[in-house]
Design an enzyme around this catalytic site. Structure first.
Site, PDB file in Angstrom:
ATOM      1  CG  HIS A 130      -1.903   0.996   1.397  1.00 44.33           C
ATOM      2  ND1 HIS A 130      -1.649   2.282   1.798  1.00 44.33           N
ATOM      3  CD2 HIS A 130      -3.239   0.933   1.179  1.00 44.33           C
ATOM      4  CE1 HIS A 130      -2.779   2.966   1.833  1.00 44.33           C
ATOM      5  NE2 HIS A 130      -3.763   2.168   1.454  1.00 44.33           N
ATOM      6  CG  ASP A 205       0.522  -2.387   6.131  1.00 48.04           C
ATOM      7  OD1 ASP A 205      -0.457  -2.582   6.868  1.00 48.04           O
ATOM      8  OD2 ASP A 205       0.462  -1.720   5.078  1.00 48.04           O
ATOM      9  CD  GLN A 208      -6.913  -4.571   3.929  1.00 47.21           C
ATOM     10  OE1 GLN A 208      -7.842  -5.320   4.227  1.00 47.21           O
ATOM     11  NE2 GLN A 208      -7.090  -3.298   3.637  1.00 47.21           N
ATOM     12  CE  LYS A 231      -7.403  -0.292   6.178  1.00 44.63           C
ATOM     13  NZ  LYS A 231      -8.045   0.098   4.928  1.00 44.63           N
ATOM     14  CB  CYS A 369      -3.762   3.304  -1.598  1.00 47.97           C
ATOM     15  SG  CYS A 369      -4.943   4.621  -1.344  1.00 47.97           S
TER      16      CYS A 369
HETATM   17  N1  PMP Z   1      -1.823  -0.735   4.562  1.00 50.78           N
HETATM   18  C1  PMP Z   1      -2.760  -1.480   3.964  1.00 50.78           C
HETATM   19  C2  PMP Z   1      -2.398  -2.847   3.485  1.00 50.78           C
HETATM   20  C3  PMP Z   1      -4.043  -0.989   3.800  1.00 50.78           C
HETATM   21  O1  PMP Z   1      -4.975  -1.732   3.207  1.00 50.78           O
HETATM   22  C4  PMP Z   1      -4.355   0.317   4.274  1.00 50.78           C
HETATM   23  C5  PMP Z   1      -5.735   0.904   4.108  1.00 50.78           C
HETATM   24  N2  PMP Z   1      -6.320   0.666   2.870  1.00 50.78           N
HETATM   25  C6  PMP Z   1      -3.339   1.034   4.905  1.00 50.78           C
HETATM   26  C7  PMP Z   1      -2.102   0.484   5.027  1.00 50.78           C
HETATM   27  C8  PMP Z   1      -3.595   2.403   5.426  1.00 50.78           C
HETATM   28  O2  PMP Z   1      -4.484   2.361   6.493  1.00 50.78           O
HETATM   29  P1  PMP Z   1      -5.086   3.694   7.112  1.00 50.78           P
HETATM   30  O3  PMP Z   1      -5.643   4.481   5.941  1.00 50.78           O
HETATM   31  O4  PMP Z   1      -6.166   3.222   8.017  1.00 50.78           O
HETATM   32  O5  PMP Z   1      -3.998   4.409   7.792  1.00 50.78           O
END
Ligand code: PMP
Length: 411
Positions: A130, A205, A208, A231, A369
């Site tokens: 991401h 990270d 997910q 999430k 993203c």
């Molecule tokens: N890493 C991953 C794998 C994600 O899916 C996301 C959110 N789509 C993020 C980081 C960022 O999370 P947040 O916007 O809640 O900070």
């Protein structure tokens, strides 16, 4: 006489009743919410905990001697204890509350990595990250004259990891536990082990991964683990950075302000202990309370049954979508969390998203993203259906039926 305590069966219809929003309609159709990877829905237990906090305990934490401040502090610090237990971290001081995964990663980039980076150093990431696990490293690498190196992925969306990518110049290996764009579940423990064998710190990270499995940070062996509350069926605005105590202790603060100090004079300021050193200003107290309630809620469910149910949803969706004419699934890794990303020949993903919406089916379209993933597969955008344990097989069928309508319209 012995009574056998049978495990209560997982009943998705019962569980759905805990989520008020799932009873709703859009465009006069029952809502089919399949955008859980973007953010998941909140059970009543979370909504009520946040509401109760504001109605009965609202006050600022840590600073007051009055009763309400004590109650709010107890709520907030109680949530930290719940997160510690959930992750099996060694100590509560290893749990830093942040705004979310993004802020957790930026904190590590600024406070941990930046002071250690020298020209020519490397930060290893993967091609399936991401943006929030690319850009913060890129910024500090740019400042220090260091560079990003990348673990490539294959056509299934699995990592092509080669230990040679971990070089004597690698200062950190940051990788996603489960990919939001492809669903791939990475062998996090093996990756951490490879890095540790070379003395290279790791950040995982987990944005997910945590909604789909129990994560044990001590078993993983990682140095940092980041995730977002929203999430994980908790509120937006709250997230977690787990960090090993000795690393957090040695790191300078991320932001300055109240709470993170021990003593302030105009000449010199000293820092508070961890985790408070990293929690400048008034935190999202209600968010932490809501996250704690989400963990309590999840903890009362049968984790194995949830996992089996999600696996069934994924299998059904994968099979049914594969049968749709012109549909290609991106991300066919052998180990996946329950999401399916796809494109449909001759139809722009945004059109797919809009037509599905008219049918009450909420999916995400765009680059998720993760533009490097889109580049890898040669597409500008995709559609993604992502499942949570409260989704049903009937909802998978509704998705497939709605895609049939897309096909008809673009025949
Ligand atoms: N890493 C991953 C794998 C994600 O899916 C996301 C959110 N789509 C993020 C980081 C960022 O999370 P947040 O916007 O809640 O900070």
């Amino acid at each position: 006489m012995h009574r056998t305590l049978a495990r209560p069966a997982f009943d998705v219809e019962t569980v759905r009743k805990d989520f008020p929003i799932l009873q709703g309609h859009v465009w006069c159709k029952p809502l089919v919410y399949l955008d859980n990877a973007a953010t998941s829905q909140k059970p009543r237990a979370v909504l009520e905990a946040v509401d109760r906090y504001y109605r009965e305990h609202n006050s600022n934490v840590h600073r007051g001697v009055h009763w309400l401040s004590g109650a709010a502090t107890k709520d907030y610090e109680g949530a930290r204890d719940k997160v510690r237990a959930w992750l099996n971290a060694a100590g509560r001081e290893e749990i830093v509350f942040t705004r979310g995964t993004t802020e957790s990663i930026n904190l590590v980039a600024r406070s941990f990595l930046r002071p250690r980076l020298k020209p020519g150093d490397e930060v290893l990431v993967t091609e399936m990250e991401h943006h929030s696990n690319i850009v913060p490293w890129q910024i500090v690498c740019g400042e220090a004259g260091a560079k990003l190196s990348v673990v490539p992925i294959d056509d299934r969306g699995e990592l092509l990891f080669d230990e040679k990518l971990l070089t004597p110049r690698t200062r950190l290996f940051a990788f996603v536990h489960a990919s939001n764009a492809l669903g791939t579940l990475n062998p996090a423990k093996d990756l951490v082990r490879a890095a540790r064998a070379r003395g290279i710190p790791t950040l995982v990270d987990g944005a997910q991964a945590v909604p789909h499995m129990r994560v044990d940070v001590r078993d993983l062996g990682c140095d940092f683990y980041a995730f977002s509350g929203h999430k994980l069926f908790g509120p937006t605005g709250i997230g977690v950075l787990y960090g090993r105590k000795e690393l957090l202790d040695a790191m300078p603060p991320y932001q300055g302000g109240g709470e993170m100090i021990r003593r302030v004079t105009f000449e010199k300021t000293t820092w508070n202990d961890i985790p408070y050193k990293f929690e400048a200003g008034t935190p999202d107290i209600a968010g932490a309370v809501g996250l704690g309630a989400a963990l309590d809620y999840l903890g009362a469910l049968d984790a194995e049954a949830l996992h089996d149910h999600e696996a069934t949803l994924l299998a059904r969706a994968t099979e049914a979508l594969s049968a749709v004419r012109g549909l290609r699934i991106l991300g066919t890794a052998r180990r996946k969390v329950s999401l399916v990303t796809f494109d449909l020949e001759g139809v722009h993903p945004h059109d797919i998203g809009q037509i599905l919406d008219q049918e009450g089916v909420a999916v995400r379209t765009g680059h998720h993203c993760a533009q490097p993933v889109m580049d890898r597969f040669g597409v500008p955008a995709t559609a993604r259906a992502s499942f949570a344990f409260y989704n049903t097989l009937a909802e998978v069928d509704a998705l497939v039926a709605a895609l049939g309508k897309v096909r008809e319209l673009f025949a």
